[in-house]
Write an enzyme that holds these catalytic residues in place. Structure first.
Site, short mmCIF file in Angstrom:
data_model
loop_
_atom_site.label_atom_id
_atom_site.label_comp_id
_atom_site.label_asym_id
_atom_site.label_seq_id
_atom_site.Cartn_x
_atom_site.Cartn_y
_atom_site.Cartn_z
N HIS A 26 58.79 63.55 64.35
CA HIS A 26 58.42 64.42 65.48
C HIS A 26 57.30 63.82 66.32
CE1 HIS A 26 55.02 65.91 63.01
NE2 HIS A 26 54.51 66.34 64.15
N ASP A 73 44.58 70.86 63.71
CA ASP A 73 45.92 71.19 63.21
C ASP A 73 45.89 71.47 61.71
OD1 ASP A 73 48.69 71.57 63.49
OD2 ASP A 73 49.12 69.47 63.00
N HIS A 86 48.85 62.66 63.58
CA HIS A 86 48.98 62.55 62.12
C HIS A 86 48.48 61.20 61.61
CE1 HIS A 86 50.90 66.30 60.98
NE2 HIS A 86 51.69 66.21 62.04
N LYS A 118 58.90 68.37 67.51
CA LYS A 118 59.62 69.13 66.49
C LYS A 118 60.89 69.77 67.04
CE LYS A 118 55.85 70.14 63.29
NZ LYS A 118 55.00 71.19 62.66
N HIS A 153 51.04 69.07 70.96
CA HIS A 153 50.98 68.09 69.86
C HIS A 153 52.26 68.06 69.02
CE1 HIS A 153 49.79 71.83 67.89
NE2 HIS A 153 50.03 71.28 66.72
N ASP A 154 52.92 69.20 68.85
CA ASP A 154 54.12 69.26 68.01
C ASP A 154 55.41 69.37 68.81
OD1 ASP A 154 53.11 68.91 65.48
OD2 ASP A 154 52.84 71.05 65.08
#
Length: 365
Positions: free
Chosen positions: A247, A306, A278, A222, A218-219
């Protein structure tokens, strides 16, 4: 009867079933140089031998007129168990009428050989069929081995792709100075919410497994964010926050550019989650401002997982919050709006999710 039944090596035995001892001896003499021979003196004895020693047989020579069970009755019993598809059966008869031949072929007989027997003809006809069956079995075994090899190769590719997914997730955690447990907990929370609550309705077990695997990426976007922003101990400025928000889009782009992942079952979930974890139920999230059911179930679940993990654990910019405060913040909307159904499902099982954080605290001690 038993004296006429001889065990022989696997797959190379030819069985002669005939009530006439002279006929059996003649046929055994014809084939003895090529095959191991076995005899049965009537249909019932022959059927019993076939059922017990079928794996040893390469062919069956079957008389029609016999006591106890005639050849057609034996064929009916063999056909019921689909034995003629594995072992060629030849009917030996002096009464090769159209009716007998039609019934025999319908039951799976490979050939009908008329008496009196001419050795050179029967030898060649039987040998040809046996060789055909052996070649077919050999080909089937080869195809089966090839299929097994392909399956093993596919499993290896899946493991390599999964390893690459986990390596990518670990890389971003290393950069953000997290313990490495974050993505594992996101995986576990996502899997639990989808498999143990109504949020997973309509999803197959394999889909849930792939969604949970996809959640660890998911990240991934970044990686494109500078360390000075990613690991800043204090609050981000508005400009820095705008950069951090990228990101999501960067993660989607990065995953789209890894061709090895495109064939993985988790690929489509991973891209959607990376881009939309998000987004918020009320449309105030980013990057696309999706709202309500425009956001996929899996992106919604990962989003809550998250937030829950971020609040429950220490980060460079904050300490971990107490469990009661975490629940109050999520319930009160301090971390954004969530699907009411998802929120209800989360609160229903939160006591189970909290156990992984108790375990984490024990490990620290």
């Amino acid at each position: 009867m038993e004296k006429n039944l001889y065990r022989a090596q696997r797959g190379n035995t030819l069985l002669v079933v005939d009530d006439d001892e002279i006929n059996r001896d003649i046929l055994c003499h014809i084939f003895a140089s090529q095959y191991e021979m076995a005899q049965a003196e009537d249909g019932e004895a022959g059927l019993a031998y076939i059922l017990e020693h079928g794996e040893q047989l390469c062919a069956i020579l079957l008389d029609v007129n016999m006591p106890r069970k005639n050849g057609i009755e034996v064929m009916q019993a063999l056909a019921a168990q689909k034995i003629p598809s594995r072992i060629p059966v030849f009917l030996i008869t002096a009464e090769a009428t159209d009716a007998v031949m039609r019934q025999a072929y319908e039951l799976g007989v490979m050939d009908v050989i008329s008496k009196p027997i001419r050795p050179y003809i029967v030898l060649r006809r039987v040998q040809s069929v046996i060789e055909l069956f052996q070649a077919r079995r050999s080909l089937s075994s080869q195809v089966r081995r090839q299929q097994e090899d392909l399956l093993r190769q596919s499993e290896t590719i899946i493991q390599l792709n999964q390893g690459m997914i986990e390596a990518l997730a670990t890389a971003i955690e290393f950069r953000s100075e997290e313990s490495g447990g974050h993505v594992r907990r996101i995986h576990d929370i996502t899997h639990y919410l989808l498999s143990e609550t109504s949020m997973g309705e309509g999803l197959a077990e394999e889909e849930i497994t792939q969604i949970a695997l996809a959640s660890i990426l998911h990240d991934i976007g970044k990686i494109a964010v500078a360390d000075t922003i990613l690991n800043k101990p204090g609050r981000l400025t508005p400009e820095e926050f705008e950069i951090m928000k990228t990101h999501t889009v960067q993660g989607d782009k990065m995953l789209s550019r890894i061709p090895q992942l495109r064939e993985h079952s988790a690929y489509r979930y991973a891209r959607d989650i990376a881009r939309h974890h998000h987004e918020r139920w009320d449309g105030r999230g980013y990057p696309d401002g999706l709202k309500g059911d425009e956001i996929s179930v899996w992106a919604q679940v990962v989003s809550l997982a998250d937030v829950y993990d971020a609040l429950s654990c220490k980060r460079v910019y904050k300490d971990a919050f107490p469990r009661e405060q975490v629940i109050a913040m999520i319930r009160g909307g301090e971390c954004g709006a969530f699907n009411p159904k998802l929120l209800a499902c989360f609160l229903e099982v939160e006591d189970q999710l909290a156990k992984m954080y108790k375990k984490l605290e024990g490990e620290k001690e």
